[in-house]
Design an enzyme around this catalytic site. Structure first.
Site, PDB file in Angstrom:
ATOM      1  N   TYR A 124       0.848  -1.189   0.000  1.00 50.97           N
ATOM      2  CA  TYR A 124       0.000   0.000   0.000  1.00 50.97           C
ATOM      3  C   TYR A 124       0.879   1.234   0.000  1.00 50.97           C
ATOM      4  CZ  TYR A 124       0.424   2.118   4.664  1.00 50.97           C
ATOM      5  OH  TYR A 124       0.866   2.795   5.761  1.00 50.97           O
ATOM      6  N   PHE A 216      -2.770   0.803  12.747  1.00 54.50           N
ATOM      7  CA  PHE A 216      -2.795  -0.510  12.100  1.00 54.50           C
ATOM      8  C   PHE A 216      -1.391  -0.959  11.694  1.00 54.50           C
ATOM      9  CE2 PHE A 216      -2.842  -2.930   8.148  1.00 54.50           C
ATOM     10  CZ  PHE A 216      -3.752  -3.949   8.414  1.00 54.50           C
ATOM     11  N   ASP A 217      -0.627  -0.068  11.074  1.00 52.36           N
ATOM     12  CA  ASP A 217       0.725  -0.403  10.606  1.00 52.36           C
ATOM     13  C   ASP A 217       1.615  -0.861  11.758  1.00 52.36           C
ATOM     14  OD1 ASP A 217      -0.615   1.588   8.970  1.00 52.36           O
ATOM     15  OD2 ASP A 217       1.200   1.640   7.758  1.00 52.36           O
ATOM     16  N   THR A 218       1.627  -0.057  12.830  1.00 45.63           N
ATOM     17  CA  THR A 218       2.490  -0.363  13.963  1.00 45.63           C
ATOM     18  C   THR A 218       2.108  -1.688  14.596  1.00 45.63           C
ATOM     19  OG1 THR A 218       2.778   1.998  14.426  1.00 45.63           O
ATOM     20  CG2 THR A 218       3.297   0.457  16.202  1.00 45.63           C
TER      21      THR A 218
END
Length: 431
Positions: A124, A216-218
């Site tokens: 993404y 969300f990424d972390t």
């Protein structure tokens, strides 16, 4: 899931370890019907920037990416013409798809698209394309080859070239220091909107990620790292988007709440990282040169944070013990006993947590040397108490504690230098 991924989970690229754990990852095997890469572009009210973004990304992938690809626009409940623009792009390009969500949230969009995609490699990027697209192939190549499980673009690498304001720079670096100090993260940049993951890995991790927004990424990266997966980092060239609509303060608060939640889940065992490590984590390297004491030493920043946290806890314990002993013993005796007790615990904690040394080899030597280092602290604290007695005879207990805190702060600084340069120096541990 493609045939290539099925072969990966069965361990055909190197066999299974005991317990069904893959010894290696299978390389992706391209075919004529399935895209190798699915790039998701999450958007919310981006009717102006979406068209140029997709056109530029499509051109780059067509010219520079050697396999089939797909660009998926994930519309997060936009209220302007973003969805219509996305649908027009899908009509114009065969490689563009559109997914509409009725709720906002970048994490929700990524989970929805990634969970349904048939591509073996998922990525993404932000719609502003702040990251130079020349980093895209280096980002996904290790995933295609099987070398790595996740990949992230890093703006904090020494070779990265970044243009952004001081406020964002400070927030980003502070956030990553927090992650290293609290969740023991070793990746350098959790917030860069330029990431990729293998689909077989995503299939296992995504159901365990709770956040649906910016954290969300972390959360995904921490879970992957704790599960023994390999995260590949790519230095990127990045130019800040001055028109970014991200609420920095609100996002920072949400991130800190996420850190606390994930930290609690890890501490209580709510996240099954041990099971994931056994089932999908990469095997530890075992060979003639393996050493049971050799852990992965954290970087300087993480060492300072961990040493400071351990130091605060040790100081509190020391003061409590000193106050307890002081009710029945003289000041110097109370100081000695409290210091020795906390010295042993402090050395053991720093050996394992601050400097990443495992196993029992050299543990006794480390304790002896740690006591020598704490001898410096004894000299400083005892000297401070003696000086206080000379300058202010009969000083109260509170004054004694203040003097001890100051003396301990100086001793702590000297202790860190001695630990890093002598007691836990990597060369001495591996000798």
């Amino acid at each position: 899931m493609t045939a290539a991924l099925a072969s990966d989970t069965s361990g055909s690229a190197g066999g299974l370890l005991p317990g069904g754990r893959p010894a290696s990852r299978a390389a992706v095997e391209p075919d004529d019907s399935t895209p190798v890469l699915d790039v998701v572009v999450p958007v919310y009210n981006e009717e102006r920037d979406l068209g140029p973004c997709v056109q530029r990304l499509h051109t780059h992938l067509t010219e520079a990416f050697p396999y089939r690809f797909r660009i998926t626009v994930a519309d997060n409940a936009s209220t302007d013409r973003t969805l219509a623009v996305a649908q027009a792009l899908a009509t114009q390009y065969d490689e563009v798809a559109v997914v509409h969500l009725d709720q906002k949230g970048r994490g929700r969009a990524l989970r929805t698209v990634w969970s349904a995609s048939d591509a073996p490699v998922l990525a993404y990027m932000d719609v502003d394309l702040s990251t130079d697209l020349n980093a895209l192939l280096p980002l996904v190549a290790p995933l295609i080859s099987g070398h790595s499980d996740l990949a992230i673009g890093s703006r904090l690498s020494r070779t990265s070239r970044v243009v952004r304001g001081a406020k964002r720079e400070i927030i980003s670096r502070c956030y990553n220091v927090i992650l290293r100090g609290t969740l023991r993260a070793r990746f350098s940049d959790a917030q860069c909107g330029f990431k990729a993951i293998r689909a077989d890995v995503a299939e296992r991790l995504l159901p365990l990620v709770e956040d649906t927004a910016w954290f969300f990424d972390t959360e995904l990266l921490v879970l992957a790292e704790r599960s023994g997966l390999r995260i590949h980092e790519v230095p990127v060239d990045w130019v800040d988007d001055p028109d970014s609509r991200v609420d920095v303060v609100a996002t920072a608060v949400a991130d800190l709440k996420g850190v606390a939640r994930v930290g609690k889940a890890l501490a209580t065992g709510a996240l099954p990282v041990a099971q994931l490590r056994r089932e999908v984590g990469r095997a530890e390297i075992v060979g003639a040169g393996a050493d049971e004491t050799a852990g992965v030493a954290p970087g300087m920043t993480a060492q300072i944070v961990r040493f400071a946290v351990i130091g605060v806890i040790s100081t509190v314990a020391f003061l409590l013990l000193y106050s307890l002993f002081r009710t029945a013993m003289p000041a110097q005796v109370s100081n000695l006993l409290a210091l020795v007790i906390t010295a042993v615990a402090n050395t053991a904690a720093n050996r394992r947590l601050t400097f990443g040394i495992r196993g029992t080899r050299h543990a006794g030597r480390s304790q002896v040397e740690g006591l020598v280092v704490f001898g410096l602290g004894l000299v400083l604290t005892s000297g401070a108490l003696a000086l206080l007695d000379v300058l202010s005879p009969g000083a109260g207990h509170v004054t004694e504690l203040v003097v001890l805190v100051i003396a301990n702060a100086v001793a702590t600084l000297l202790r860190f230098v001695a630990y890093r340069a002598w007691v836990f120096h990597p060369r001495r541990q591996s000798a």
